[in-house]
Design an enzyme around this catalytic site. Structure first.
Site, short mmCIF file in Angstrom:
data_model
loop_
_atom_site.label_atom_id
_atom_site.label_comp_id
_atom_site.label_asym_id
_atom_site.label_seq_id
_atom_site.Cartn_x
_atom_site.Cartn_y
_atom_site.Cartn_z
N HIS A 34 0.83 -1.20 0.00
CA HIS A 34 0.00 0.00 0.00
C HIS A 34 0.88 1.25 0.00
O HIS A 34 2.09 1.19 0.20
CB HIS A 34 -0.93 0.03 1.21
CG HIS A 34 -2.10 -0.90 1.09
ND1 HIS A 34 -2.05 -2.21 1.50
CD2 HIS A 34 -3.35 -0.72 0.57
CE1 HIS A 34 -3.21 -2.80 1.27
NE2 HIS A 34 -4.02 -1.92 0.70
N LYS A 59 -0.66 4.85 4.52
CA LYS A 59 -1.63 3.93 5.14
C LYS A 59 -1.25 3.70 6.60
O LYS A 59 -0.09 3.44 6.92
CB LYS A 59 -1.67 2.61 4.38
CG LYS A 59 -2.74 1.65 4.91
CD LYS A 59 -2.96 0.48 3.99
CE LYS A 59 -3.99 -0.50 4.55
NZ LYS A 59 -5.31 0.13 4.73
#
Length: 251
Positions: A142, A146
């Protein structure tokens, strides 16, 4: 027309949901909640959900776990179904969600992508069969902003694998130093960098071959579309706990 209250309308995902909703004939975002929303947003935006005085059919949440309790309070007072698209909930918060669903309509999914949920269904069918002869590893990637790791989606996929296998399995979050792999381990590895939207790979590694299932989110729009479809599904529900499988099976 389903009227949606979008919590987190000023965030990255909120903005994508707003644009995606313009392509849905049966959904309209009529109000939003965000402390730092862009003034260019066309619908009314409130700093707190308790201040919202607009009539809505569904609440969609793309924010942070700490917004949960105020959302549930609003839902309880207004008898409004909730679509939770946020991840990173604590065990206590998940218990609260489960208990809330006994008297209210609530939707929670670790990933709103249809593709991820298709892969999740595949894992239900193959994990027990492959486990005896294959080691299982999950890799998720990600963007560098995040907050939670491993991702909610990685845990969704991992829990599906664990539930399918009769033997007790354990998560190993990364490996360091001398660490000989045990067969009952499910390795989970989180990578954070750049602007990666989301990648999830499940590896079944056997003797002489590997089987890999991979999903790559190229755009955040896949999550927005899933959330809007969930809104349509939830609009007339009065109580119960639902997820993306329910949306897929309703087709």
């Amino acid at each position: 027309m389903i009227k949606v209250l979008l919590n987190g309308c000023g965030g990255k995902m909120g903005k994508v949901v707003i644009e995606s909703a313009k392509k849905f004939n049966a959904v309209e975002i009529v109000a939003g909640i965000d402390k730092f929303a862009d003034k260019s947003i066309e619908f009314p935006v409130f700093k707190s959900i308790k201040d919202c005085n607009v009539s809505v059919d569904v609440i969609v949440d793309f924010s942070r776990p700490d917004a949960l309790y105020s959302i549930l309070d609003f839902s309880d007072k207004n008898k409004t179904p909730v679509v939770l698209c946020t991840t990173g909930y604590s065990d206590d918060q998940i218990a609260k969600i489960n208990n809330f669903s006994k008297e209210h309509a609530i939707f929670r999914s670790a990933n709103m992508s249809i593709g991820i949920n298709v892969i999740n269904n595949i894992l239900k069918n193959i994990s027990a069969f492959l486990y005896e002869d294959y080691d299982i590893e999950i890799i998720e990637k990600h963007h560098n902003q995040k907050v939670d790791a491993p991702s909610g989606t990685a845990l969704l996929l991992g829990d599906t694998i664990k539930d399918a296998i009769k033997e007790n399995t354990v998560y190993i979050n990364g490996r360091e130093g001398i660490h000989k792999r045990e067969h009952n381990e499910i390795g989970v590895h989180a990578i954070r960098g750049g602007s990666i939207v989301g990648e999830h790979e499940i590896i079944f590694a056997g003797q002489g071959e590997t089987i890999e299932l991979k999903h790559t989110a190229i755009s955040r729009e896949v999550f927005a579309v899933g959330a809007l479809k969930a809104s349509l599904f939830m609009a007339n529900k009065s109580k119960g706990l639902y997820n993306m499988n329910d949306v897929l099976n309703a087709k």
